[in-house]
Design an enzyme around this catalytic site. Sequence first.
Site, short mmCIF file in Angstrom:
data_model
loop_
_atom_site.label_atom_id
_atom_site.label_comp_id
_atom_site.label_asym_id
_atom_site.label_seq_id
_atom_site.Cartn_x
_atom_site.Cartn_y
_atom_site.Cartn_z
CG ASP A 137 -21.62 -24.70 -31.51
OD1 ASP A 137 -21.97 -25.78 -32.05
OD2 ASP A 137 -20.43 -24.38 -31.37
CG HIS A 138 -23.32 -28.32 -29.34
ND1 HIS A 138 -23.59 -28.67 -28.03
CD2 HIS A 138 -22.07 -27.80 -29.33
CE1 HIS A 138 -22.55 -28.39 -27.26
NE2 HIS A 138 -21.60 -27.86 -28.04
CD GLU A 139 -26.32 -31.02 -26.97
OE1 GLU A 139 -26.84 -31.85 -26.21
OE2 GLU A 139 -25.08 -30.80 -27.02
#
Length: 210
Positions: A137-139
Amino acid sequence: MQSNILKAILLGYSGHGIVVSEAATLTGVQILGYTDFKELKINPYKFDFLGDENDPDFNWENCNTYLLGVGSNTIRERIALRVEKAGGKCLTVVHPNSTLASTVVIGEGTFVARNVAVNPLVRVGKNSILNTSCTIDHECIIGNNVHIAPGAVLAGNIIVHDGAFIGANAVVKQGVTIGRQATIGAGSVVLKNVEENQVVVGNPARILKR
């Protein structure tokens, strides 16, 4: 037109090497042959055996582009360093059936397998593996020589340091940090930070080894 075809030698042709070679071929790479400890009986793509890259007489000048076909983080790192020392380059391979956001950064020599999903602002280092159907998922920040095994799920803002292994179908909670050379057992649910060299297993994950 033929001169524009990217050619490479496959370093390691066991189970993971077969997966890498299939994905590389789909992206247009022509594999000139493979190296391993010995010529293998299982050779589904009929590649030529080029010898053992550990052999002092191995011809590194035959081709300067390579595919990392080894699943072990430690061995893969050692091979990548040998390639670098010889002046070669390890190819980044992203399976065409994977989905990567436009802001994802993937390092040299990293392999992204079939049906992987990687969301925005993820950074992945060199010579790592994002294996079949894992989700990042993000980042998230993934280091060098990391292996995220099939079906693993990493929530957002996770840091995975160099050499860590996250087992099949493991789940890592948002914001967690996984230390260098740490191992997450298959199916584990990681809710808090894992220190360097720790082995954790279970749901919730508990320390098996320091």
